[in-house]
Design an enzyme around this catalytic site. Sequence first.
Site, PDB file in Angstrom:
ATOM      1  CB  ALA A   1      -0.678  -0.147   1.141  1.00 20.19           C
TER       2      ALA A   1
ATOM      3  CE  LYS B   1      -0.147   7.635   0.190  1.00 20.06           C
ATOM      4  NZ  LYS B   1      -0.424   6.844   1.485  1.00 20.06           N
TER       5      LYS B   1
ATOM      6  CB  THR C   1      -3.847   3.821   3.463  1.00 25.42           C
ATOM      7  OG1 THR C   1      -3.574   3.240   3.951  1.00 25.42           O
ATOM      8  CG2 THR C   1      -4.916   4.419   4.105  1.00 25.42           C
TER       9      THR C   1
ATOM     10  CG  ASN D   1       5.366   7.717   4.238  1.00 30.55           C
ATOM     11  OD1 ASN D   1       4.250   8.356   4.498  1.00 30.55           O
ATOM     12  ND2 ASN D   1       6.576   6.565   4.245  1.00 30.55           N
ATOM     13  NE  ARG D   2       7.112  15.857   7.718  1.00 29.37           N
ATOM     14  CZ  ARG D   2       8.689  15.596   7.065  1.00 29.37           C
ATOM     15  NH1 ARG D   2       9.462  15.159   8.048  1.00 29.37           N
ATOM     16  NH2 ARG D   2       9.054  17.141   6.989  1.00 29.37           N
ATOM     17  CG  LEU D   3       2.929  10.365   1.788  1.00 28.67           C
ATOM     18  CD1 LEU D   3       3.414   8.774   0.593  1.00 28.67           C
ATOM     19  CD2 LEU D   3       3.586  11.913  -0.042  1.00 28.67           C
TER      20      LEU D   3
ATOM     21  CG  PHE E   1      -4.013   7.919   6.123  1.00 28.42           C
ATOM     22  CD1 PHE E   1      -2.888   6.955   5.287  1.00 28.42           C
ATOM     23  CD2 PHE E   1      -4.921   7.998   7.024  1.00 28.42           C
ATOM     24  CE1 PHE E   1      -2.607   5.562   6.332  1.00 28.42           C
ATOM     25  CE2 PHE E   1      -4.347   5.903   7.182  1.00 28.42           C
ATOM     26  CZ  PHE E   1      -3.659   5.460   7.307  1.00 28.42           C
TER      27      PHE E   1
ATOM     28  CG  ASN F   1      -4.012  -0.242   3.168  1.00 29.21           C
ATOM     29  OD1 ASN F   1      -4.227   0.638   4.265  1.00 29.21           O
ATOM     30  ND2 ASN F   1      -2.740  -1.174   4.148  1.00 29.21           N
TER      31      ASN F   1
ATOM     32  CB  SER G   1      -0.269   5.172   8.935  1.00 32.73           C
ATOM     33  OG  SER G   1       0.405   6.242   8.809  1.00 32.73           O
TER      34      SER G   1
ATOM     35  CG  ASN H   1       3.152   9.387   8.416  1.00 33.83           C
ATOM     36  OD1 ASN H   1       4.406   9.063   8.964  1.00 33.83           O
ATOM     37  ND2 ASN H   1       4.009   8.703   7.173  1.00 33.83           N
ATOM     38  CB  THR H   2      -3.116   9.325  11.134  1.00 34.80           C
ATOM     39  OG1 THR H   2      -3.510   9.618   9.434  1.00 34.80           O
ATOM     40  CG2 THR H   2      -4.102   9.755  10.923  1.00 34.80           C
TER      41      THR H   2
ATOM     42  CE  LYS I   1       1.146  -1.998   5.604  1.00 35.79           C
ATOM     43  NZ  LYS I   1       1.368  -1.719   4.432  1.00 35.79           N
TER      44      LYS I   1
ATOM     45  CG  ASN J   1       2.428   0.788   8.082  1.00 34.46           C
ATOM     46  OD1 ASN J   1       3.033   1.598   7.271  1.00 34.46           O
ATOM     47  ND2 ASN J   1       1.365   0.722   8.063  1.00 34.46           N
TER      48      ASN J   1
HETATM   49  C1  LIG Z   1       6.385   6.926   0.632  1.00 35.56           C
HETATM   50  C2  LIG Z   1       5.635   5.767   1.225  1.00 35.56           C
HETATM   51  C3  LIG Z   1       3.865   5.474   0.888  1.00 35.56           C
HETATM   52  C4  LIG Z   1       3.191   4.252   1.848  1.00 35.56           C
HETATM   53  N1  LIG Z   1       1.742   4.759   2.390  1.00 35.56           N
HETATM   54  C5  LIG Z   1       1.742   3.658   2.734  1.00 35.56           C
HETATM   55  C6  LIG Z   1      -0.003   3.860   3.300  1.00 35.56           C
HETATM   56  O1  LIG Z   1      -1.005   4.323   2.531  1.00 35.56           O
HETATM   57  N2  LIG Z   1      -0.559   2.579   3.705  1.00 35.56           N
HETATM   58  C7  LIG Z   1      -0.242   1.528   4.468  1.00 35.56           C
HETATM   59  O2  LIG Z   1      -0.607   0.549   5.210  1.00 35.56           O
HETATM   60  N3  LIG Z   1       1.371   1.685   4.174  1.00 35.56           N
HETATM   61  C8  LIG Z   1       1.973   2.706   3.508  1.00 35.56           C
HETATM   62  N4  LIG Z   1       3.374   2.616   3.666  1.00 35.56           N
HETATM   63  C9  LIG Z   1       3.969   1.109   3.891  1.00 35.56           C
HETATM   64  C10 LIG Z   1       4.521   0.223   2.823  1.00 35.56           C
HETATM   65  O3  LIG Z   1       3.152  -0.108   2.176  1.00 35.56           O
HETATM   66  C11 LIG Z   1       4.961  -0.903   3.170  1.00 35.56           C
HETATM   67  O4  LIG Z   1       4.542  -1.586   3.990  1.00 35.56           O
HETATM   68  C12 LIG Z   1       6.201  -0.206   4.148  1.00 35.56           C
HETATM   69  O5  LIG Z   1       6.823   0.768   2.756  1.00 35.56           O
HETATM   70  C13 LIG Z   1       7.470  -1.778   4.582  1.00 35.56           C
HETATM   71  O6  LIG Z   1       8.009  -2.181   2.918  1.00 35.56           O
HETATM   72  P1  LIG Z   1       8.798  -1.841   2.379  1.00 35.56           P
HETATM   73  O7  LIG Z   1      10.147  -1.718   3.261  1.00 35.56           O
HETATM   74  O8  LIG Z   1       9.297  -2.484   0.823  1.00 35.56           O
HETATM   75  O9  LIG Z   1       9.116  -0.164   1.422  1.00 35.56           O
HETATM   76  C14 LIG Z   1       3.662   3.338   2.709  1.00 35.56           C
HETATM   77  C15 LIG Z   1       5.424   3.590   1.695  1.00 35.56           C
HETATM   78  C16 LIG Z   1       6.170   4.079   1.997  1.00 35.56           C
HETATM   79  C17 LIG Z   1       7.315   4.098   1.316  1.00 35.56           C
END
Ligand SMILES: Cc1cc2nc3c(=O)[nH]c(=O)nc-3n(C[C@H](O)[C@H](O)[C@H](O)COP(=O)(O)O)c2cc1C
Length: 365
Positions: A62, A66, A86, A111-113, A115, A139, A173, A175-176, A215, A244
Amino acid sequence: MLAAVFELARPLLFALDPEQAHELTLKSLEAGIYPRPGRPDDARLAVEAFGLEFPNPLGIGAGFDKDARVPDAVLGMGFGHVEVGTVTPRPQEGNPRPRVFRLLRDRALINRLGFNNAGHAAARARLERSRPAGVIGVNVGANKDAADRAEDYVAGVRAFYNVASYFTINVSSPNTPGLRDLQAPAALDSLVKRVLAARAERMSAGNPKRPVVVKLAPDIAETDLEPIVRVLLDRGVDGIAVSNTTAARDGLGAAAAHAQEAGGLSGRPLFHRSTVVLARVYRLTGGRMPLIGIGGIDSGATAIAKLEAGATLLQLYTGLVYEGPGLLPRIKRELVAYLERKRLARIGDATGRRAHEWAAKPPTG
Ligand SMILES: Cc1cc2nc3c(=O)[nH]c(=O)nc-3n(C[C@H](O)[C@H](O)[C@H](O)COP(=O)(O)O)c2cc1C
């Protein structure tokens, strides 16, 4: 061939701000520019989990897509599933930019997007139009200003019931603000109960059962993990995704640029921690439900380690940023070579083979 083109494009993408590079990647996928595997997956890589069939265990995590803009293209690249979102009920801007940072030497992102997404209606309309042929996880999350956060997850299940193959409940997450409080056993119990009741409503109207996965964060202390997993087992969710991004900063190189930025850390430094927590969850569930192993997969070896720690399915995101689309066929080749080396009939036979070992390690590595 196109993987080679990516190699050429890489310096360009890395010269851009990470979010701009990501948008360019999505645009090229929307335009149909991506490498396609030349042949179908080796039959030994096929996985059956929570009633769904996957041609291979690898999915995209995820956050990559998005708003469900490119699920077909992601499947077309050879991923066995895609998790979109998400998504939150109402569109949301997310945090001010910059909010994604590359930690190049560590092969990581922060990241601190928060959502950022276009809301349920937009993503649902796209999925209804495209009807991708493959496994699509949706998600779901909560708007930052939701009065009743659990209700936002319930709304997600209702909104996407006819277009999702499975749901992921994202309570992890960082970031919320306050979202991770939903992982506390009492809050989690009430949330999962309401989500499963919404599913039961849909099923009693004659719809098929959609698996529900929860998750988790990799920052849950060992003593807190048991009651959390107990709730998920007792309520009967279909799977658990681990993990996550992390709020921790251990495992980063000395004086890494951006290391102190707020947000969730992903990629290579997350691998160890997320794999240890995965193995602990595997031991607590006794292998009774499929686990999705996520965090720092960027090679065949890291994919194999996740499976051996207890994963049935895998997801990656950051590894793709650093390695490019050639990563996917490379991992698949290495999985097949591993099966031959170990004389295993199918990839599912790797699951949990070294869970004991991984579960006993300290999460900080
Ligand atoms: C830029 C970015 C945005 C993400 N946004 C979400 C999200 O919206 N929802 C979520 O459940 N995980 C989000 N993740 C987490 C990833 O789905 C994953 O769980 C996490 O990055 C670990 O995997 P990786 O090391 O392969 O990146 C995000 C990760 C990154 C890098």
